[in-house]
Design a protein around this motif. Structure first.
Motif, PDB file in Angstrom:
ATOM      1  N   LYS A  25       0.830  -1.208   0.000  1.00  0.00           N
ATOM      2  CA  LYS A  25       0.000   0.000   0.000  1.00  0.00           C
ATOM      3  C   LYS A  25       0.867   1.261   0.000  1.00  0.00           C
ATOM      4  N   PHE A  26       2.028   1.191   0.687  1.00  0.00           N
ATOM      5  CA  PHE A  26       2.813   2.430   0.853  1.00  0.00           C
ATOM      6  C   PHE A  26       4.021   2.489  -0.054  1.00  0.00           C
ATOM      7  N   GLY A  27       4.225   1.461  -0.867  1.00  0.00           N
ATOM      8  CA  GLY A  27       5.407   1.541  -1.718  1.00  0.00           C
ATOM      9  C   GLY A  27       5.723   0.208  -2.360  1.00  0.00           C
ATOM     10  N   ARG A  28       6.911   0.147  -2.926  1.00  0.00           N
ATOM     11  CA  ARG A  28       7.324  -1.067  -3.652  1.00  0.00           C
ATOM     12  C   ARG A  28       8.613  -1.622  -3.073  1.00  0.00           C
ATOM     13  N   VAL A  29       8.878  -2.882  -3.421  1.00  0.00           N
ATOM     14  CA  VAL A  29      10.148  -3.500  -3.014  1.00  0.00           C
ATOM     15  C   VAL A  29      10.920  -3.878  -4.279  1.00  0.00           C
ATOM     16  N   PHE A  47       6.797   6.144   0.082  1.00  0.00           N
ATOM     17  CA  PHE A  47       6.689   7.559  -0.277  1.00  0.00           C
ATOM     18  C   PHE A  47       6.245   8.367   0.935  1.00  0.00           C
ATOM     19  N   LYS A  48       7.010   9.435   1.217  1.00  0.00           N
ATOM     20  CA  LYS A  48       6.741  10.246   2.412  1.00  0.00           C
ATOM     21  C   LYS A  48       5.339  10.828   2.383  1.00  0.00           C
ATOM     22  N   GLU A  49       4.899  11.290   1.211  1.00  0.00           N
ATOM     23  CA  GLU A  49       3.561  11.918   1.221  1.00  0.00           C
ATOM     24  C   GLU A  49       2.498  10.858   1.502  1.00  0.00           C
ATOM     25  N   GLN A  50       2.736   9.605   1.064  1.00  0.00           N
ATOM     26  CA  GLN A  50       1.790   8.531   1.415  1.00  0.00           C
ATOM     27  C   GLN A  50       1.782   8.344   2.932  1.00  0.00           C
ATOM     28  N   MET A  51       3.019   8.425   3.510  1.00  0.00           N
ATOM     29  CA  MET A  51       3.189   8.180   4.936  1.00  0.00           C
ATOM     30  C   MET A  51       2.481   9.282   5.735  1.00  0.00           C
ATOM     31  N   SER A 163      -1.187  -3.076   7.881  1.00  0.00           N
ATOM     32  CA  SER A 163      -1.963  -4.325   7.772  1.00  0.00           C
ATOM     33  C   SER A 163      -3.322  -4.117   8.427  1.00  0.00           C
ATOM     34  N   ARG A 164      -3.369  -3.285   9.527  1.00  0.00           N
ATOM     35  CA  ARG A 164      -4.693  -3.135  10.155  1.00  0.00           C
ATOM     36  C   ARG A 164      -5.627  -2.458   9.152  1.00  0.00           C
ATOM     37  N   SER A 165      -5.096  -1.357   8.558  1.00  0.00           N
ATOM     38  CA  SER A 165      -5.992  -0.677   7.590  1.00  0.00           C
ATOM     39  C   SER A 165      -6.211  -1.624   6.410  1.00  0.00           C
TER      40      SER A 165
END
Ligand SMILES: Cc1nn(C)cc1-c1nc2c(-c3cnn(Cc4ccccc4)c3)c(Cl)cnc2[nH]1
Length: 280
Positions: A25-29, A47-51, A163-165
């Motif tokens: 959800k917040f990025g890639r590996v 991504f910081k803005e996602q965070m 994971s909760r969200s």
């Protein structure tokens, strides 16, 4: 080697980036290689803005501090991290074997030896986390990876907020949640014992025990612990016994992690070396 020195300041220039391995959800590996040592790692980019948008930076900081302190053969290592103006980078151990789930899908279900080895690996990793007062490692199949020896690695960073969200928003994945979770009651680390029961069932039958057409039906089956063992293929009585002692509604009555490791099914089937090199 370099990556063992956590004090070292890392930057993107230290790495050659390879193919994408997965995305969350917040990025890639990405597969990556540290230039000097040629050491292969997995580089997780957030991504910081996602965070900021999901307001998880302090939670992320805490989880990263915990993860860096964990050292266990069945927990994926976090070697360090760095950031640039818009991204945070986590330098992670690379699991050469990929997702355990892919192997489960390929085989439809696992042998009792393989399932018992994975459950033993997971139980040892959880016992280690609990003794370091790190709980709720959120063991879900998508968080389980395999190293080059087929040894299981828990790859989550307690991305509990993610994971909760994800859990609340992910379609249909109530399957791994204990009754007290789905009923939003207070829960403690005994939820992980429940999840071990779910995973054990799924390793042996290829599907989670409370899978149903709708989330609502799954919800009902979980809270009623509506457990049945299909006779599609033979599964030992000991395997059914350990599952039945984990999928217990009263969390205080679930088999403890110690008792799991002493259970006849584990003693008889788990590979003591921890790696489950099956005969290809
Ligand atoms: C996939 C895959 N195939 N093979 C052959 C190896 C791998 C492999 N993947 C990893 C991965 C990896 C990749 N994706 N994910 C899932 C993810 C991604 C982003 C946010 C949240 C969760 C983990 C890691 Cl961390 C660490 N090691 C990994 N190894």
């Amino acid at each position: 080697e370099q990556h063992e020195n956590p004090k070292r300041e890392w930057s993107l220039q230290d790495f050659e980036i390879g193919k994408p391995l997965g995305k969350g959800k917040f990025g890639r590996v990405y597969l990556a290689r540290e230039v000097k040592s040629k050491y292969i790692v997995a580089l997780k980019v957030i991504f910081k803005e996602q965070m900021e948008k999901y307001r998880i930076h302090h939670q992320l900081r805490r989880e990263m501090e915990i993860q860096t302190s964990l050292r266990h053969p069945n927990i994926l290592r976090l070697y360090g991290w760095f950031h640039d103006s818009e991204r945070i980078f986590l330098i992670l151990e690379y699991a050469h074997g990929g997702e355990l789930y892919r192997e489960l899908r390929k085989k439809s279900y696992l042998s009792e030896k393989q399932a018992a080895t994975y459950i033993s690996n997971l139980t040892q990793a959880l016992a280690y986390c609990h003794e370091k007062h790190v709980i709720h490692r959120d063991i879900k199949p998508e968080n389980l990876l395999l190293d080059h020896e087929g040894r299981l690695k828990i790859a989550d960073f307690g991305w509990s907020v993610q994971s909760r969200s994800k859990r609340h928003t992910m379609c249909g994945t109530l399957d791994y949640l204990a009754p007290e979770m789905v009923q939003n009651k207070a829960h403690d680390y005994a939820v992980d014992n429940w999840t071990l029961g779910i995973l054990c069932y799924e390793f042996l039958y290829g599907v989670p025990p409370f899978e149903a057409e709708s989330q609502n039906d799954t919800f009902k089956k979980i809270v009623e612990v509506d457990l049945s063992f299909p006779s599609t293929h033979s599964v030992s009585a000991e395997a059914k016994d350990i599952i039945s002692r984990l999928l217990v509604k009263d969390s205080s009555k679930r088999l403890s992690l110690q008792k799991i490791l002493e259970h006849p099914w584990i003693i008889k089937n788990a590979d003591p070396s921890g790696s489950s090199n099956m005969i290809k």
